[in-house]
Design an enzyme around this catalytic site. Structure first.
Site, PDB file in Angstrom:
ATOM      1  N   CYS A   3       0.785  -1.240   0.126  1.00 46.12           N
ATOM      2  CA  CYS A   3      -0.058   0.064  -0.155  1.00 46.12           C
ATOM      3  C   CYS A   3       0.975   1.482   0.017  1.00 46.12           C
ATOM      4  CB  CYS A   3      -0.808  -0.127   1.279  1.00 46.12           C
ATOM      5  SG  CYS A   3      -1.790   1.226   1.321  1.00 46.12           S
ATOM      6  N   CYS A  11      -1.688   7.174   5.266  1.00 48.93           N
ATOM      7  CA  CYS A  11      -2.769   6.512   6.124  1.00 48.93           C
ATOM      8  C   CYS A  11      -2.418   5.393   6.909  1.00 48.93           C
ATOM      9  CB  CYS A  11      -3.945   6.080   5.142  1.00 48.93           C
ATOM     10  SG  CYS A  11      -5.205   5.283   5.653  1.00 48.93           S
ATOM     11  N   CYS A  14      -4.827   0.704   8.547  1.00 52.01           N
ATOM     12  CA  CYS A  14      -4.489  -0.691   8.345  1.00 52.01           C
ATOM     13  C   CYS A  14      -3.336  -0.802   9.340  1.00 52.01           C
ATOM     14  CB  CYS A  14      -4.223  -1.108   6.936  1.00 52.01           C
ATOM     15  SG  CYS A  14      -5.867  -0.950   6.125  1.00 52.01           S
ATOM     16  N   GLU A 261     -33.943  -5.864  16.183  1.00 51.02           N
ATOM     17  CA  GLU A 261     -33.052  -4.674  15.892  1.00 51.02           C
ATOM     18  C   GLU A 261     -33.704  -3.384  16.104  1.00 51.02           C
ATOM     19  OE1 GLU A 261     -29.988  -2.554  14.654  1.00 51.02           O
ATOM     20  OE2 GLU A 261     -29.726  -4.759  14.425  1.00 51.02           O
ATOM     21  N   CYS A 333     -17.292  -9.247  17.196  1.00 42.72           N
ATOM     22  CA  CYS A 333     -16.229  -8.458  16.497  1.00 42.72           C
ATOM     23  C   CYS A 333     -15.322  -8.017  17.535  1.00 42.72           C
ATOM     24  CB  CYS A 333     -16.799  -7.270  15.655  1.00 42.72           C
ATOM     25  SG  CYS A 333     -17.591  -6.182  16.932  1.00 42.72           S
TER      26      CYS A 333
END
Length: 374
Positions: A3, A11, A14, A261, A333
């Site tokens: 990248c 950036c 990541c 939800e 997550c």
């Protein structure tokens, strides 16, 4: 994955970009197993790997610069736009769309919003790509003045970007760190993007949550469906159900499934998907998952939870502990909040678990576990 943005220090989102992917996956799998080891001698399945690049089906791009020279990406520390339109983790269809959207911004004179100056109109462009290559494009703007500008240029946009099936303008008038507002003005005939995942087709409306990585999400839904079929419950709750991914995948003849939800748009999406699939025994309700559980007259035979990063919390964990529900599938997550929730549920042990790498090049992961009551 290479990248140029990362290498140049432009950036650093990541954070694992410099780590070989095999090491990323092994590290995530080891971390999850170590964190969750106190909660049962689980049968851990091999982790599900992802493509290293091009995996993100949704891009949340900040618009900066000027209408003549817009940037599409992020903001730097001074609040100035940094262009990332060639971001390698975005799906190819999204990367191809971003230059077209940049030209559209200039053509329609959509003035980017300046965070330091608190002036301007266009704040974000949100682009989602379906497995079939169709797009949902959402312009997030400060006022409804942008609606007429986008609408007048819509024929040009659809001609230049024929993959765009849904186009909306979302109104977010406040100066705060919130990506989108409550109102979406739909400008196309279609208001939902079909998301075909294996045997199930979901309908994704604006403001509806969907997993970031389509290929890994397909594996996640298939894994959970296999666990549920193994348990073979007659009744299932899918809490924090989003657009109904788990609920629709575990549907079976004679099995009552209820999804809950908070997002009414997501519930509308889920109901449309269930109706199109001919699943009368699958129902969806808009509301808080914890309040729904606490107010229910009876518990189901299996509960699926897929909460945000903070986890399900003490109240819902306590309800599950005391509920008598025989089996729980927890998709998380954040393995740290998952471990905290499991510590509040000592009656359950992990029967099976799996890491699914939904977020390559980052430290984030999805962990799914099948829990059974001791």
């Amino acid at each position: 994955m290479d990248c140029s943005y990362f290498d140049a220090g432009v950036c650093r989102s990541c954070t694992l970009m410099s780590v070989p992917y095999s090491e990323q996956l092994e590290g995530k799998d080891r971390l999850a197993r170590d964190l969750l080891a106190p909660f049962g001698d689980a049968s851990w399945l091999p982790p599900v790997a992802s493509a290293e690049s091009g995996y993100r089906n949704k891009a949340k791009m900040v618009i900066g610069g000027t209408a003549d020279a817009p940037t599409i990406g992020i903001l730097d520390e001074a609040g100035r736009g940094v262009d990332l339109r060639e971001c390698g983790i975005c799906a190819p269809g999204i990367r191809a769309a971003l230059p077209v959207l940049a030209r559209f911004i200039g053509r329609q004179r959509l003035e980017p919003y300046s965070v330091p100056d608190r002036r301007g109109e266009l704040k974000y462009v949100l682009v989602t790509e379906s497995p079939d290559g169709e797009l949902m494009v959402r312009f997030v703007a400060r006022t409804d003045a942008t609606v007429s500008r986008v609408r007048s240029g819509l024929p040009w946009l659809l001609a230049e970007l024929p993959a765009a099936r849904v186009v909306t303008v979302n109104l977010q008038p406040e100066h705060k760190a919130v990506v989108e507002g409550e109102t979406d003005v739909v400008l196309t005939r279609d208001s939902a993007l079909p998301m075909r995942l294996g045997p199930v087709s979901l309908r994704l409306r604006p403001q509806s949550f969907f997993q970031t990585n389509t290929a890994v999400a397909t594996e996640l839904y298939a894994q959970v469906a296999a666990w549920v079929d193994e348990v073979s419950p007659a009744s299932v709750w899918d809490l924090y159900c989003g657009v109904g991914g788990f609920a629709l995948h575990v549907a079976a003849p004679g099995r009552r499934v209820v999804g809950v939800e908070t997002s009414r748009e997501a519930v509308r999406s889920a109901r449309a998907s269930a109706s199109a699939a001919g699943l009368p025994e699958v129902a969806f309700r808009a509301g808080d998952a914890t309040a729904f559980a606490l107010g229910a007259a009876a518990a189901p035979e299996l509960v699926i939870v897929n909460p945000p990063r903070r986890g399900i919390g003490a109240e819902l964990s306590g309800w599950l502990e005391d509920s008598g529900v025989p089996s729980v599938v927890y998709s998380s997550c954040n393995p740290k909040s998952l471990a905290a929730d499991l510590a509040r549920m000592p009656s359950y042990r992990i029967r099976a678990g799996r890491v699914l790498d939904m977020f390559p090049q980052t430290g984030h992961m999805e962990v799914a576990v099948l829990l059974e009551r001791r």
